[in-house]
Write a protein that holds these residues in place. Structure first.
Motif, PDB file in Angstrom:
ATOM      1  N   LEU A 119      12.256 -52.731 -70.171  1.00  0.00           N
ATOM      2  CA  LEU A 119      12.054 -52.476 -71.603  1.00  0.00           C
ATOM      3  C   LEU A 119      10.919 -51.486 -71.835  1.00  0.00           C
ATOM      4  O   LEU A 119      11.006 -50.602 -72.712  1.00  0.00           O
ATOM      5  CB  LEU A 119      11.759 -53.794 -72.326  1.00  0.00           C
ATOM      6  CG  LEU A 119      12.909 -54.800 -72.391  1.00  0.00           C
ATOM      7  CD1 LEU A 119      12.448 -56.092 -73.047  1.00  0.00           C
ATOM      8  CD2 LEU A 119      14.098 -54.225 -73.133  1.00  0.00           C
ATOM      9  N   GLU A 120       9.856 -51.620 -71.061  1.00  0.00           N
ATOM     10  CA  GLU A 120       8.729 -50.683 -71.195  1.00  0.00           C
ATOM     11  C   GLU A 120       9.160 -49.267 -70.823  1.00  0.00           C
ATOM     12  O   GLU A 120       8.817 -48.291 -71.522  1.00  0.00           O
ATOM     13  CB  GLU A 120       7.571 -51.145 -70.304  1.00  0.00           C
ATOM     14  CG  GLU A 120       6.888 -52.414 -70.812  1.00  0.00           C
ATOM     15  CD  GLU A 120       5.993 -53.051 -69.770  1.00  0.00           C
ATOM     16  OE1 GLU A 120       5.225 -53.963 -70.142  1.00  0.00           O
ATOM     17  OE2 GLU A 120       6.060 -52.667 -68.586  1.00  0.00           O
ATOM     18  N   TYR A 134      12.197 -48.055 -70.917  1.00  0.00           N
ATOM     19  CA  TYR A 134      13.137 -47.569 -71.931  1.00  0.00           C
ATOM     20  C   TYR A 134      12.400 -47.033 -73.152  1.00  0.00           C
ATOM     21  O   TYR A 134      12.737 -45.963 -73.674  1.00  0.00           O
ATOM     22  CB  TYR A 134      14.080 -48.705 -72.345  1.00  0.00           C
ATOM     23  CG  TYR A 134      15.030 -48.315 -73.459  1.00  0.00           C
ATOM     24  CD1 TYR A 134      16.186 -47.603 -73.193  1.00  0.00           C
ATOM     25  CD2 TYR A 134      14.758 -48.653 -74.792  1.00  0.00           C
ATOM     26  CE1 TYR A 134      17.054 -47.221 -74.209  1.00  0.00           C
ATOM     27  CE2 TYR A 134      15.619 -48.283 -75.814  1.00  0.00           C
ATOM     28  CZ  TYR A 134      16.760 -47.574 -75.514  1.00  0.00           C
ATOM     29  OH  TYR A 134      17.613 -47.186 -76.531  1.00  0.00           O
ATOM     30  N   GLN A 135      11.410 -47.774 -73.599  1.00  0.00           N
ATOM     31  CA  GLN A 135      10.701 -47.353 -74.801  1.00  0.00           C
ATOM     32  C   GLN A 135       9.846 -46.113 -74.570  1.00  0.00           C
ATOM     33  O   GLN A 135       9.454 -45.447 -75.520  1.00  0.00           O
ATOM     34  CB  GLN A 135       9.832 -48.493 -75.320  1.00  0.00           C
ATOM     35  CG  GLN A 135      10.650 -49.705 -75.758  1.00  0.00           C
ATOM     36  CD  GLN A 135      10.247 -50.218 -77.114  1.00  0.00           C
ATOM     37  OE1 GLN A 135       9.075 -50.252 -77.438  1.00  0.00           O
ATOM     38  NE2 GLN A 135      11.213 -50.617 -77.911  1.00  0.00           N
ATOM     39  N   ASN A 136       9.585 -45.826 -73.308  1.00  0.00           N
ATOM     40  CA  ASN A 136       8.840 -44.612 -72.984  1.00  0.00           C
ATOM     41  C   ASN A 136       9.754 -43.477 -72.517  1.00  0.00           C
ATOM     42  O   ASN A 136       9.286 -42.490 -71.948  1.00  0.00           O
ATOM     43  CB  ASN A 136       7.789 -44.911 -71.922  1.00  0.00           C
ATOM     44  CG  ASN A 136       6.581 -45.643 -72.488  1.00  0.00           C
ATOM     45  OD1 ASN A 136       5.664 -45.036 -73.040  1.00  0.00           O
ATOM     46  ND2 ASN A 136       6.588 -46.967 -72.385  1.00  0.00           N
ATOM     47  N   TYR A 145      20.004 -54.049 -73.872  1.00  0.00           N
ATOM     48  CA  TYR A 145      19.286 -52.847 -73.430  1.00  0.00           C
ATOM     49  C   TYR A 145      19.931 -52.224 -72.201  1.00  0.00           C
ATOM     50  O   TYR A 145      19.780 -51.022 -71.959  1.00  0.00           O
ATOM     51  CB  TYR A 145      17.809 -53.166 -73.214  1.00  0.00           C
ATOM     52  CG  TYR A 145      17.075 -53.182 -74.532  1.00  0.00           C
ATOM     53  CD1 TYR A 145      16.520 -52.021 -75.062  1.00  0.00           C
ATOM     54  CD2 TYR A 145      17.016 -54.338 -75.301  1.00  0.00           C
ATOM     55  CE1 TYR A 145      15.895 -52.015 -76.296  1.00  0.00           C
ATOM     56  CE2 TYR A 145      16.395 -54.345 -76.540  1.00  0.00           C
ATOM     57  CZ  TYR A 145      15.834 -53.178 -77.030  1.00  0.00           C
ATOM     58  OH  TYR A 145      15.227 -53.172 -78.265  1.00  0.00           O
ATOM     59  N   VAL A 174       5.768 -56.235 -75.616  1.00  0.00           N
ATOM     60  CA  VAL A 174       7.059 -55.562 -75.622  1.00  0.00           C
ATOM     61  C   VAL A 174       7.970 -56.126 -76.709  1.00  0.00           C
ATOM     62  O   VAL A 174       8.727 -55.378 -77.342  1.00  0.00           O
ATOM     63  CB  VAL A 174       7.726 -55.645 -74.231  1.00  0.00           C
ATOM     64  CG1 VAL A 174       8.350 -57.003 -73.975  1.00  0.00           C
ATOM     65  CG2 VAL A 174       8.784 -54.556 -74.075  1.00  0.00           C
ATOM     66  N   SER A 206       6.888 -54.736 -79.950  1.00  0.00           N
ATOM     67  CA  SER A 206       7.326 -53.351 -80.023  1.00  0.00           C
ATOM     68  C   SER A 206       8.799 -53.248 -80.407  1.00  0.00           C
ATOM     69  O   SER A 206       9.195 -52.415 -81.215  1.00  0.00           O
ATOM     70  CB  SER A 206       7.095 -52.678 -78.664  1.00  0.00           C
ATOM     71  OG  SER A 206       7.687 -51.411 -78.629  1.00  0.00           O
ATOM     72  N   ILE A 207       9.631 -54.119 -79.823  1.00  0.00           N
ATOM     73  CA  ILE A 207      11.056 -54.094 -80.118  1.00  0.00           C
ATOM     74  C   ILE A 207      11.311 -54.389 -81.592  1.00  0.00           C
ATOM     75  O   ILE A 207      12.103 -53.709 -82.253  1.00  0.00           O
ATOM     76  CB  ILE A 207      11.796 -55.116 -79.233  1.00  0.00           C
ATOM     77  CG1 ILE A 207      11.878 -54.605 -77.805  1.00  0.00           C
ATOM     78  CG2 ILE A 207      13.195 -55.401 -79.774  1.00  0.00           C
ATOM     79  CD1 ILE A 207      12.421 -55.617 -76.828  1.00  0.00           C
ATOM     80  N   ASN A 246       9.465 -51.505 -83.676  1.00  0.00           N
ATOM     81  CA  ASN A 246       9.827 -50.123 -83.382  1.00  0.00           C
ATOM     82  C   ASN A 246       8.614 -49.268 -83.020  1.00  0.00           C
ATOM     83  O   ASN A 246       8.550 -48.081 -83.349  1.00  0.00           O
ATOM     84  CB  ASN A 246      10.548 -49.481 -84.576  1.00  0.00           C
ATOM     85  CG  ASN A 246      11.881 -50.139 -84.850  1.00  0.00           C
ATOM     86  OD1 ASN A 246      12.597 -50.508 -83.925  1.00  0.00           O
ATOM     87  ND2 ASN A 246      12.193 -50.324 -86.123  1.00  0.00           N
ATOM     88  N   ILE A 255       5.890 -48.022 -79.731  1.00  0.00           N
ATOM     89  CA  ILE A 255       5.997 -47.723 -78.317  1.00  0.00           C
ATOM     90  C   ILE A 255       5.068 -48.629 -77.527  1.00  0.00           C
ATOM     91  O   ILE A 255       3.915 -48.840 -77.889  1.00  0.00           O
ATOM     92  CB  ILE A 255       5.666 -46.238 -78.039  1.00  0.00           C
ATOM     93  CG1 ILE A 255       6.645 -45.343 -78.787  1.00  0.00           C
ATOM     94  CG2 ILE A 255       5.708 -45.954 -76.550  1.00  0.00           C
ATOM     95  CD1 ILE A 255       8.086 -45.525 -78.361  1.00  0.00           C
TER      96      ILE A 255
END
Length: 410
Positions: free
Chosen positions: A239-240, A242-244, A281, A397, A400-401, A404, A406
């Motif tokens: 997940l980290e 992906y968000q980056n 995800y 995380v 963050s999800i 929205n 980062i």
């Protein structure tokens, strides 16, 4: 006999807790502690070493022993350490095995707090009664934590192995031994009270024989929890990433998270992580990588075409094969059909002969997932994580999800 009665007292108080609640369990533990103290005053405890071991020790040359004055001087040198949720503790300069990083874990903080609450019992009735009191303090705390409702930002199973055991209805003997091992941890050797309780816990563990405990069963429970934590690390890292914007790396972690999690969930829904979160995800990564590969392929540039084919052959197609080989959801099926349609749309278009040849080579693999052996890359390397680190990363995380924002990979 004294140790057997103590073990029975622990089991009785555990039963009392499950039937009547925290106050009843602690009352039972206090009565057991008082009885243990009375027995300690009325008779001597069993020696920790056997006559044979004593004679062998006498036969060996002994190193010079520190004088009484030197011992007092070492014990008098202490330092103050701040432990979250516990407060300041005094650590002897000659503490053997003390590890400050371990002391900051949620599990060890709970043990320290339980020992602190057993201080008066220790002073009055000795280490055996104090161990019983501290044992039931921590048992009660972890049981209450296990029945708390989890939130999107907090999974209590990450905090302690016993929370995982409670939620998955592990046998009582497994839970009790795991907790007793916490009190036998060598990191508790920082002051006299903790050392005495640690030694008492170790003596209780030595009384547990093969007839009292199925070692394979006990080991399997701990292996499941270790795999659960590994799944969490894979999921969080995916997940980290992906968000980056690191989609390829993210998919690799999420694929392994899903596969390992599937093995856990076969034995119960609380054994693993929420499957839908990993699947969501994983689909996002797949569809984004598929679109990127299709765009690179369409460009016609040799380097772009090679990169697009690499994405499909190394990541997208193997992952699709894995998804179809397992119990696949309708959402995953729909996503796979969209990805296939994206490539099939190129069949009716004018394109270079070389591109047509390459498309003809890999399109059958995309459309028929039963005709190929699944080959995955080596599992991604993951760094060790303390429970505290996992809890904070999970909270970050998930926030963050839902928000929205980062996530910063530390």
């Amino acid at each position: 006999m004294v140790k057997e009665q103590t073990a029975q007292a622990i089991a009785n108080a555990a039963d009392c807790y499950q039937k009547n609640g925290v106050e009843a369990a602690l009352h039972e533990g206090s009565e057991a502690g008082a009885e243990a103290g009375a027995r300690a005053e009325g008779g001597s405890s069993e020696p920790e070493s056997t006559p044979d071991s004593e004679s062998e020790a006498e036969a060996q040359p002994q190193p010079p022993q520190p004088s009484e004055a030197e011992n007092r001087e070492a014990e008098s040198r202490v330092s103050e350490v701040e432990i979250p949720s516990v407060g300041k503790i005094l650590v002897r300069a000659d503490a053997d095995g003390y590890n400050e990083e371990m002391m900051l874990t949620p599990a060890m903080q709970g043990i320290l707090l339980a020992i602190a609450k057993a201080r008066q019992v220790f002073d009055k009735d000795g280490p055996e009664a104090a161990l019983i009191k501290a044992f039931h303090e921590e048992y009660s705390r972890l049981y209450m934590l296990a029945i708390e409702k989890a939130t999107p930002q907090n999974d209590p199973r990450l905090q302690h192995v016993l929370v995982y055991f409670f939620q998955n209805r592990a046998p009582k003997r497994v839970i009790e031994r795991a907790l007793l091992e916490q009190f036998a941890d060598r990191n508790l050797s920082f002051d006299e009270r903790s050392i005495s309780i640690m030694k008492e816990a170790r003596s209780k563990l030595r009384l547990i024989g093969p007839e009292d405990m199925d070692v394979e069963e006990y080991t399997k429970w701990h292996e499941d929890y270790s795999l659960f934590r590994k799944v969490f690390v894979y999921l969080l890292t995916g997940l980290e990433q992906y968000q980056n914007g690191k989609i390829r790396e993210a998919l690799n972690y999420l694929v392994y998270a899903y596969q390992n999690n599937t093995m856990l969930l076969r034995n119960g829904e609380n054994r693993g992580v929420e499957e839908s979160l990993i699947a969501l995800y994983r689909r996002k990564c797949l569809t984004e990588l598929n679109e990127k590969a299709a765009t690179l392929f369409k460009s016609g540039e040799d380097s772009d075409v090679m990169e697009g084919m690499s994405i499909m052959n190394d990541m997208v197609i193997p992952c699709m094969h894995l998804m179809i080989s397992n119990d696949i959801s309708q959402e995953d099926l729909d996503a796979i059909e969209v990805m296939r349609s994206r490539w099939c749309s190129y069949l009716g278009q004018d394109m270079d002969a070389t591109l047509q040849e390459k498309l003809g080579e890999f399109l059958p693999r995309l459309l028929d997932c039963s005709a190929e052996v699944i080959v995955l890359k080596e599992p991604p390397k993951i760094r060790p994580n303390s429970p505290h680190d996992l809890c904070s990363r999970f909270a970050a995380v998930m926030e963050s999800i839902h928000g929205n924002s980062i996530v910063t990979v530390k």
